[in-house]
Enzyme design. Sequence first.
Site, PDB file in Angstrom:
ATOM      1  N   LYS A  16      73.730  53.237 -80.073  1.00 30.08           N
ATOM      2  CA  LYS A  16      74.386  53.278 -81.901  1.00 30.08           C
ATOM      3  C   LYS A  16      76.206  52.983 -81.630  1.00 30.08           C
ATOM      4  O   LYS A  16      76.760  51.891 -82.389  1.00 30.08           O
ATOM      5  CB  LYS A  16      73.963  54.181 -82.683  1.00 30.08           C
ATOM      6  CG  LYS A  16      72.244  54.436 -82.831  1.00 30.08           C
ATOM      7  CD  LYS A  16      72.502  55.606 -83.746  1.00 30.08           C
ATOM      8  CE  LYS A  16      72.563  57.251 -82.893  1.00 30.08           C
ATOM      9  NZ  LYS A  16      71.366  56.755 -81.494  1.00 30.08           N
ATOM     10  N   HIS A  41      77.111  59.093 -77.912  1.00 29.27           N
ATOM     11  CA  HIS A  41      77.793  57.703 -78.093  1.00 29.27           C
ATOM     12  C   HIS A  41      78.279  57.378 -77.566  1.00 29.27           C
ATOM     13  O   HIS A  41      79.524  57.891 -77.725  1.00 29.27           O
ATOM     14  CB  HIS A  41      78.393  57.341 -79.671  1.00 29.27           C
ATOM     15  CG  HIS A  41      77.052  57.864 -81.067  1.00 29.27           C
ATOM     16  ND1 HIS A  41      76.925  57.950 -82.292  1.00 29.27           N
ATOM     17  CD2 HIS A  41      75.786  58.491 -80.712  1.00 29.27           C
ATOM     18  CE1 HIS A  41      75.957  58.467 -82.397  1.00 29.27           C
ATOM     19  NE2 HIS A  41      75.619  59.330 -81.435  1.00 29.27           N
TER      20      HIS A  41
HETATM   21  P1  GDP Z   1      73.732  55.529 -79.148  1.00 26.58           P
HETATM   22  O1  GDP Z   1      73.960  57.267 -78.328  1.00 26.58           O
HETATM   23  O2  GDP Z   1      72.851  55.157 -79.903  1.00 26.58           O
HETATM   24  O3  GDP Z   1      75.520  55.060 -79.046  1.00 26.58           O
HETATM   25  O4  GDP Z   1      74.123  55.237 -77.217  1.00 26.58           O
HETATM   26  P2  GDP Z   1      74.222  55.642 -75.657  1.00 26.58           P
HETATM   27  O5  GDP Z   1      75.319  55.623 -75.742  1.00 26.58           O
HETATM   28  O6  GDP Z   1      73.359  57.166 -75.896  1.00 26.58           O
HETATM   29  O7  GDP Z   1      73.408  55.438 -74.757  1.00 26.58           O
HETATM   30  C1  GDP Z   1      73.635  53.591 -74.434  1.00 26.58           C
HETATM   31  C2  GDP Z   1      74.018  52.801 -73.593  1.00 26.58           C
HETATM   32  O8  GDP Z   1      74.161  51.383 -73.606  1.00 26.58           O
HETATM   33  C3  GDP Z   1      75.365  53.371 -73.500  1.00 26.58           C
HETATM   34  O9  GDP Z   1      75.551  53.687 -71.785  1.00 26.58           O
HETATM   35  C4  GDP Z   1      75.689  51.670 -73.628  1.00 26.58           C
HETATM   36  O10 GDP Z   1      77.077  51.707 -73.207  1.00 26.58           O
HETATM   37  C5  GDP Z   1      75.134  51.207 -73.346  1.00 26.58           C
HETATM   38  N1  GDP Z   1      74.448  49.748 -73.640  1.00 26.58           N
HETATM   39  C6  GDP Z   1      74.606  49.349 -74.895  1.00 26.58           C
HETATM   40  N2  GDP Z   1      74.617  48.455 -75.867  1.00 26.58           N
HETATM   41  C7  GDP Z   1      74.413  48.353 -74.023  1.00 26.58           C
HETATM   42  C8  GDP Z   1      74.096  45.871 -74.105  1.00 26.58           C
HETATM   43  O11 GDP Z   1      73.556  45.186 -74.486  1.00 26.58           O
HETATM   44  N3  GDP Z   1      74.223  46.328 -72.431  1.00 26.58           N
HETATM   45  C9  GDP Z   1      73.652  47.368 -71.895  1.00 26.58           C
HETATM   46  N4  GDP Z   1      73.645  46.841 -70.361  1.00 26.58           N
HETATM   47  N5  GDP Z   1      74.158  47.901 -72.202  1.00 26.58           N
HETATM   48  C10 GDP Z   1      74.103  48.668 -72.932  1.00 26.58           C
HETATM   49  P1  IMO Z   2      72.506  59.696 -79.505  1.00 25.16           P
HETATM   50  O1  IMO Z   2      72.816  60.614 -81.391  1.00 25.16           O
HETATM   51  C1  IMO Z   2      68.609  61.054 -77.618  1.00 25.16           C
HETATM   52  C2  IMO Z   2      66.340  64.432 -78.537  1.00 25.16           C
HETATM   53  C3  IMO Z   2      65.995  65.967 -77.883  1.00 25.16           C
HETATM   54  C4  IMO Z   2      65.127  66.137 -77.565  1.00 25.16           C
HETATM   55  C5  IMO Z   2      64.994  66.674 -78.924  1.00 25.16           C
HETATM   56  C6  IMO Z   2      65.656  67.383 -79.716  1.00 25.16           C
HETATM   57  O2  IMO Z   2      72.870  60.095 -79.004  1.00 25.16           O
HETATM   58  O3  IMO Z   2      71.662  58.722 -80.061  1.00 25.16           O
HETATM   59  P2  IMO Z   2      68.066  68.663 -79.810  1.00 25.16           P
HETATM   60  O4  IMO Z   2      68.792  69.344 -78.878  1.00 25.16           O
HETATM   61  O5  IMO Z   2      68.545  67.694 -81.041  1.00 25.16           O
HETATM   62  O6  IMO Z   2      67.482  70.298 -80.984  1.00 25.16           O
HETATM   63  O7  IMO Z   2      66.897  67.680 -79.151  1.00 25.16           O
HETATM   64  O8  IMO Z   2      65.679  65.052 -79.552  1.00 25.16           O
HETATM   65  N1  IMO Z   2      68.295  64.418 -78.709  1.00 25.16           N
HETATM   66  C7  IMO Z   2      68.596  63.287 -78.424  1.00 25.16           C
HETATM   67  N2  IMO Z   2      67.440  62.182 -77.727  1.00 25.16           N
HETATM   68  N3  IMO Z   2      69.246  60.991 -78.430  1.00 25.16           N
HETATM   69  C8  IMO Z   2      70.066  61.421 -79.140  1.00 25.16           C
HETATM   70  O9  IMO Z   2      71.202  61.379 -80.031  1.00 25.16           O
HETATM   71  C9  IMO Z   2      69.248  62.825 -79.273  1.00 25.16           C
HETATM   72  N4  IMO Z   2      70.057  63.846 -79.716  1.00 25.16           N
HETATM   73  C10 IMO Z   2      68.487  64.891 -79.349  1.00 25.16           C
HETATM   74  O10 IMO Z   2      66.577  65.703 -75.445  1.00 25.16           O
HETATM   75  O11 IMO Z   2      64.195  65.829 -77.725  1.00 25.16           O
HETATM   76 MG    MG Z   3      73.217  58.939 -76.920  1.00 26.55          MG
END
Ligand code: GDP
Ligand code: IMO
Ligand code: MG
Length: 424
Positions: A16, A41
């Site tokens: 995201k 994020h």
């Molecule tokens: P979010 O919580 O939904 O914002 O996602 P996170 O940041 O926790 O996890 C997504 C991970 O995938 C991060 O390390 C990003 O930098 C990485 N990422 C996002 N888009 C891509 C993609 O298209 N390819 C790869 N290899 N990594 C990506």
């Molecule tokens: P983003 O925004 C993935 C999961 C936790 C746990 C459950 C409840 O980066 O996608 P909490 O601390 O919210 O009470 O935990 O939700 N969890 C996530 N998993 N991405 C997240 O956020 C999360 N935020 C909470 O691992 O299973």
């Molecule tokens: Mg995340």
Amino acid sequence: MSVTIIVGAQWGDEGKGKIVDLLSQQADIVARYQGGANAGHTLVIGDKKYVLHLIPSGILHGNVQCVIGNGVVIDPAALMEEIAMLESHGINIQGRLFISHRAHLIMPYHKLLDTAREKATGAPVGTTGRGIGPAYIDKANRSGIRIVDLLDRHQFVEKLRANIAEKNTLLQKLYGQDELDVEKIVSDYLSFDTRIDPYITDTALFLNDAVQNGKRILLEGAQGALLDMDHGTYPFVTSSNPTSGGACTGLGLPPTAVQRIIGVVKAYSTRVGNGPFPTELTDATGEKLRAIGQEFGATTGRPRRCGWLDAVALRYSAIVNGITDIALTKMDVLNDFDELQICTGYVLNGKRLKTFPADCAVLERVELEYETLKGWNTSLAGIRNFADLPQAAQTYIQRIEELSGARVSYVSTSPDRDDTIIRQ
Ligand code: GDP
Ligand code: IMO
Ligand code: MG
């Protein structure tokens, strides 16, 4: 008028942050609507990487205003840390960050109760330990402390003392923990008061004015639909509503203001924490996805559980969110597979289920129907047009569109902002 919601369509960590950052290039305002510092994020721009927990993912764009809405639970310590991190990178947030006076505060006792409960229960959720559940419990219990309370010191201290008295009983009697130091918490939070003050405003009014003035607004969800308290795999969920409906309550914007709902979908599945995960792979293929996709939590560093794409769950998510467009991420992680699988059906006692089950015990028991698709076995680096993707990658995407009922409008091929195919 242009309001777009960006939701996680699976179990969170779909990418995201990357998609919101990318779309912020054409936005005036980005607003977070639920969750707290449980979110992580990730934004990658060139050789720089930023992980945001509370501040919206539009903050790197100097002309974008960022809102933390009433639906978010705010840990002031985490917020201050994040502001300092951004400022250390030369990103100015003064005058660009707006925090709802109606948002609830996370207190030290919320974090203690979160971890104590996880330790004490026989069925831990695997939370992030950020105090999210206990803070939303207090909100629903009508005993929570809000940002607005910081503005009246006398009232704030009174509410805080009442809460701490109750929490001390809980922590000591139920969880055998030490008593909290009331005076320390009072003085810590009173110091946040002056630091947070410049950002506090009536964000619902701010956003509704912006809508009237034709501003381009992105509403950023945290977590994902399957972690939604109402629609997810309850009780293995977070304590808020990441689904698109949560954007309206979490910001005070009416549903009629929204035109577009982008579901961010990872090209396979991951989940952190406990709870059912039908397509989970506990074998070498799961390990391979984790290694290539670097699937380790952005907030806790925990290894993420990995598996094939689950189109049954995705279809359900598309329906409850009203997804109009999909942003498909991490396609590059599948570059090196001869065959790919997509789960297309759940079977229970020989019968194909028509809906996504509400009962976790059922989700744990279902047998899965899979469809096998050809891998593309080549790099996607540098591809900017859908038509230039290998045929097998195009087929994989088209199948996702058919199974989910939503159009794939963005295809992400690396963590970097620029490595994204935008389909007009
Ligand atoms: P979010 O919580 O939904 O914002 O996602 P996170 O940041 O926790 O996890 C997504 C991970 O995938 C991060 O390390 C990003 O930098 C990485 N990422 C996002 N888009 C891509 C993609 O298209 N390819 C790869 N290899 N990594 C990506
Ligand atoms: P983003 O925004 C993935 C999961 C936790 C746990 C459950 C409840 O980066 O996608 P909490 O601390 O919210 O009470 O935990 O939700 N969890 C996530 N998993 N991405 C997240 O956020 C999360 N935020 C909470 O691992 O299973
Ligand atoms: Mg995340």
